[in-house]
Scaffold this motif. Structure first.
Motif, PDB file in Angstrom:
ATOM      1  N   ILE A  51       0.841  -1.244  -0.080  1.00 46.48           N
ATOM      2  CA  ILE A  51       0.231  -0.087   0.096  1.00 46.48           C
ATOM      3  C   ILE A  51       0.778   1.097  -0.131  1.00 46.48           C
ATOM      4  O   ILE A  51       0.496   2.389  -0.248  1.00 46.48           O
ATOM      5  CB  ILE A  51      -0.954  -0.031   1.191  1.00 46.48           C
ATOM      6  CG1 ILE A  51      -0.303   0.158   2.481  1.00 46.48           C
ATOM      7  CG2 ILE A  51      -1.856  -1.231   1.174  1.00 46.48           C
ATOM      8  CD1 ILE A  51      -1.348   0.329   3.656  1.00 46.48           C
ATOM      9  N   LYS A  54       0.496   2.416  -3.312  1.00 56.23           N
ATOM     10  CA  LYS A  54      -0.869   2.719  -3.957  1.00 56.23           C
ATOM     11  C   LYS A  54      -1.433   3.766  -3.187  1.00 56.23           C
ATOM     12  O   LYS A  54      -1.160   4.396  -1.959  1.00 56.23           O
ATOM     13  CB  LYS A  54      -1.608   1.509  -3.732  1.00 56.23           C
ATOM     14  CG  LYS A  54      -1.243   0.354  -4.558  1.00 56.23           C
ATOM     15  CD  LYS A  54      -2.329  -0.955  -4.461  1.00 56.23           C
ATOM     16  CE  LYS A  54      -1.962  -1.883  -5.473  1.00 56.23           C
ATOM     17  NZ  LYS A  54      -3.218  -3.009  -5.330  1.00 56.23           N
ATOM     18  N   ASP A  55      -2.329   4.346  -3.635  1.00 54.99           N
ATOM     19  CA  ASP A  55      -3.343   5.497  -2.942  1.00 54.99           C
ATOM     20  C   ASP A  55      -4.680   4.311  -2.199  1.00 54.99           C
ATOM     21  O   ASP A  55      -5.606   4.405  -2.777  1.00 54.99           O
ATOM     22  CB  ASP A  55      -4.129   6.341  -3.818  1.00 54.99           C
ATOM     23  CG  ASP A  55      -3.331   7.648  -3.884  1.00 54.99           C
ATOM     24  OD1 ASP A  55      -2.563   7.849  -2.827  1.00 54.99           O
ATOM     25  OD2 ASP A  55      -3.332   8.292  -5.058  1.00 54.99           O
ATOM     26  N   TYR A  56      -3.989   3.968  -1.018  1.00 56.98           N
ATOM     27  CA  TYR A  56      -4.799   2.911  -0.336  1.00 56.98           C
ATOM     28  C   TYR A  56      -6.260   3.482   0.017  1.00 56.98           C
ATOM     29  O   TYR A  56      -6.391   4.598   0.745  1.00 56.98           O
ATOM     30  CB  TYR A  56      -4.170   2.424   0.944  1.00 56.98           C
ATOM     31  CG  TYR A  56      -5.037   1.370   1.757  1.00 56.98           C
ATOM     32  CD1 TYR A  56      -5.512   0.446   1.139  1.00 56.98           C
ATOM     33  CD2 TYR A  56      -5.214   1.789   2.837  1.00 56.98           C
ATOM     34  CE1 TYR A  56      -6.425  -0.700   1.806  1.00 56.98           C
ATOM     35  CE2 TYR A  56      -6.143   0.935   3.685  1.00 56.98           C
ATOM     36  CZ  TYR A  56      -6.470  -0.321   3.235  1.00 56.98           C
ATOM     37  OH  TYR A  56      -7.155  -1.263   3.894  1.00 56.98           O
ATOM     38  N   GLU A  64      -7.622  -3.474  -5.133  1.00 60.55           N
ATOM     39  CA  GLU A  64      -8.420  -2.496  -5.957  1.00 60.55           C
ATOM     40  C   GLU A  64      -7.889  -1.055  -5.744  1.00 60.55           C
ATOM     41  O   GLU A  64      -8.314  -0.191  -6.769  1.00 60.55           O
ATOM     42  CB  GLU A  64      -9.938  -2.696  -5.482  1.00 60.55           C
ATOM     43  CG  GLU A  64     -10.485  -4.136  -5.606  1.00 60.55           C
ATOM     44  CD  GLU A  64     -10.402  -4.560  -7.135  1.00 60.55           C
ATOM     45  OE1 GLU A  64     -10.502  -3.817  -8.025  1.00 60.55           O
ATOM     46  OE2 GLU A  64     -10.405  -5.759  -7.144  1.00 60.55           O
ATOM     47  N   SER A  65      -7.055  -0.804  -4.784  1.00 57.42           N
ATOM     48  CA  SER A  65      -6.627   0.622  -4.738  1.00 57.42           C
ATOM     49  C   SER A  65      -5.653   0.759  -5.804  1.00 57.42           C
ATOM     50  O   SER A  65      -4.955   0.070  -6.443  1.00 57.42           O
ATOM     51  CB  SER A  65      -5.938   0.856  -3.601  1.00 57.42           C
ATOM     52  OG  SER A  65      -6.884   0.618  -2.325  1.00 57.42           O
ATOM     53  N   SER A  66      -5.607   2.155  -6.193  1.00 64.10           N
ATOM     54  CA  SER A  66      -4.709   2.225  -7.540  1.00 64.10           C
ATOM     55  C   SER A  66      -3.419   2.578  -7.229  1.00 64.10           C
ATOM     56  O   SER A  66      -2.793   3.135  -6.156  1.00 64.10           O
ATOM     57  CB  SER A  66      -5.159   3.784  -8.296  1.00 64.10           C
ATOM     58  OG  SER A  66      -5.044   4.712  -7.121  1.00 64.10           O
ATOM     59  N   TRP A  67      -2.441   2.130  -8.344  1.00 66.20           N
ATOM     60  CA  TRP A  67      -0.854   2.353  -8.109  1.00 66.20           C
ATOM     61  C   TRP A  67      -0.596   3.709  -8.098  1.00 66.20           C
ATOM     62  O   TRP A  67      -1.092   4.406  -9.275  1.00 66.20           O
ATOM     63  CB  TRP A  67      -0.222   1.328  -8.955  1.00 66.20           C
ATOM     64  CG  TRP A  67      -0.492  -0.199  -8.729  1.00 66.20           C
ATOM     65  CD1 TRP A  67      -1.300  -0.953  -9.230  1.00 66.20           C
ATOM     66  CD2 TRP A  67       0.479  -0.813  -7.847  1.00 66.20           C
ATOM     67  NE1 TRP A  67      -1.149  -2.198  -8.683  1.00 66.20           N
ATOM     68  CE2 TRP A  67      -0.170  -2.097  -8.049  1.00 66.20           C
ATOM     69  CE3 TRP A  67       1.596  -0.647  -7.321  1.00 66.20           C
ATOM     70  CZ2 TRP A  67       0.556  -3.185  -7.380  1.00 66.20           C
ATOM     71  CZ3 TRP A  67       2.011  -1.518  -6.248  1.00 66.20           C
ATOM     72  CH2 TRP A  67       1.398  -3.061  -6.360  1.00 66.20           C
ATOM     73  N   VAL A  68       0.597   4.138  -7.459  1.00 63.78           N
ATOM     74  CA  VAL A  68       0.958   5.496  -7.686  1.00 63.78           C
ATOM     75  C   VAL A  68       2.333   5.496  -7.747  1.00 63.78           C
ATOM     76  O   VAL A  68       3.131   6.580  -7.723  1.00 63.78           O
ATOM     77  CB  VAL A  68       0.365   6.392  -6.372  1.00 63.78           C
ATOM     78  CG1 VAL A  68      -1.071   6.799  -6.738  1.00 63.78           C
ATOM     79  CG2 VAL A  68       0.825   5.890  -5.108  1.00 63.78           C
ATOM     80  N   SER A 280      -1.103   4.964   3.363  1.00 65.15           N
ATOM     81  CA  SER A 280       0.017   4.725   2.299  1.00 65.15           C
ATOM     82  C   SER A 280       1.291   5.428   2.764  1.00 65.15           C
ATOM     83  O   SER A 280       2.322   5.083   2.738  1.00 65.15           O
ATOM     84  CB  SER A 280      -0.692   4.813   1.268  1.00 65.15           C
ATOM     85  OG  SER A 280      -1.661   4.039   0.556  1.00 65.15           O
TER      86      SER A 280
END
Length: 313
Positions: A51, A54-56, A64-68, A280
């Motif tokens: 996380i 990611k933007d947890y 399902e959280s988006s990768w950053v 995160s």
């Protein structure tokens, strides 16, 4: 021919392994709870470290959280508050490392006491702070350093000076944090050193006396070399926790007047991660702490192995 020899040795190796397991089966059975503890509470939670990249979102979940990418690591180094807190943590950790030999010095002093009853009383007194919580310890220090009723300020007033509000000063918060940790841990830290001192062969001291060595020379040429491997191992283990000062140790001393120089990464993780729900970002801080600790312990282990021959691996 070497291949055939290896094949013929495989049954013997298997039999020796089985015999070893049978011989020490109780030790392996006893170790199972400890192994399960580390697997469940140490290794499996490591999977959640993703996380940090990611933007947890607690409603979307980890997967399902988006990768950053390295966004949160970049934010850590760009945020002025983060840099200040990292510098506070590094300074306090450095001061702790400077005072790391304090338990060893105290153990050497206790080892020189010849009156057993007096030695036992001193040991009991210096062990006691270890069993106190940091809430109690901070209360003791706040009371002792109080500008109105504290014994330290009463002594300062007796000398003719104005009382000092130690807990409300950015100048004194770091010395207070360092000294309180030494006071709490120094007695307990002597236990291992005293145990190591009892393992030194008394005949070495007798031979040194015959050669005319005084107590100082005996300590310098017999005691210190004998206890150096123990000191090296403990120092290496502490290096791995270089940035882990402890949340309770610091948070109980903080207030709005001294937070500028007293806040550390552990208290920052609590404030930002739990109170502001930036999971995160604070996970990225935790990963950074682990990486720094790993690098430092590898470097220190390499140096210790070269200089003293003692190492963790």
């Amino acid at each position: 021919m070497p291949v055939n020899e290896n094949k013929s040795n495989e049954p013997k190796r298997f039999e020796s392994t089985v015999a070893h397991l049978k011989k020490y089966k109780m030790l392996y059975i006893i170790s199972i709870p400890g192994i399960l503890y580390f697997i469940i509470f140490k290794y499996i939670p490591l999977l959640g470290s993703i996380i940090a990249f990611k933007d947890y979102n607690i409603f979307q979940g980890i997967m399902e959280s988006s990768w950053v990418g390295l966004k949160h690591f970049q934010a850590l180094f760009e945020n002025p508050d983060s840099l200040r807190i990292v510098s506070n943590t590094l300074l306090l950790s450095f001061y702790d490392m400077l005072l790391f030999p304090a338990p060893l010095i105290l153990a050497l002093l206790l080892n020189e006491l010849r009156l057993v009853i007096y030695k036992k009383i001193i040991q009991t007194i210096i062990y006691m702070p270890h069993f106190l919580s940091w809430v109690i310890i901070s209360g003791i220090f706040i009371g002792v350093l109080s500008p109105s009723t504290g014994i330290v300020n009463q002594f300062i007033q007796w000398l003719g000076s104005e009382p000092i509000y130690f807990m409300g000063s950015e100048v004194f918060i770091r010395p207070i944090l360092v000294f309180s940790n030494v006071w709490q841990s120094i007695g307990w830290g002597t236990i291992i050193y005293l145990a190591a001192l009892t393992g030194i062969n008394p005949e070495l001291y007798e031979a040194a006396k015959v050669d005319g060595a005084n107590r100082w020379k005996q300590t310098l040429h017999i005691t210190l070399p004998a206890i150096l491997p123990t000191f090296s191992i403990l120092f290496l283990l502490s290096i791995g926790n270089f940035l882990d000062l402890g949340f309770e140790r610091v948070y109980t001393f903080l207030n709005p007047l001294n937070q500028q120089n007293g806040a550390i990464l552990d208290t920052y993780i609590y404030e930002v991660g739990l109170q502001q729900a930036q999971y995160s970002f604070t996970t990225a801080i935790g990963i950074l702490k682990s990486i720094v600790g790993l690098i430092l312990i590898m470097i220190a282990n390499f140096i210790s192995k070269r200089l003293t021959g003692t190492s963790l691996y």
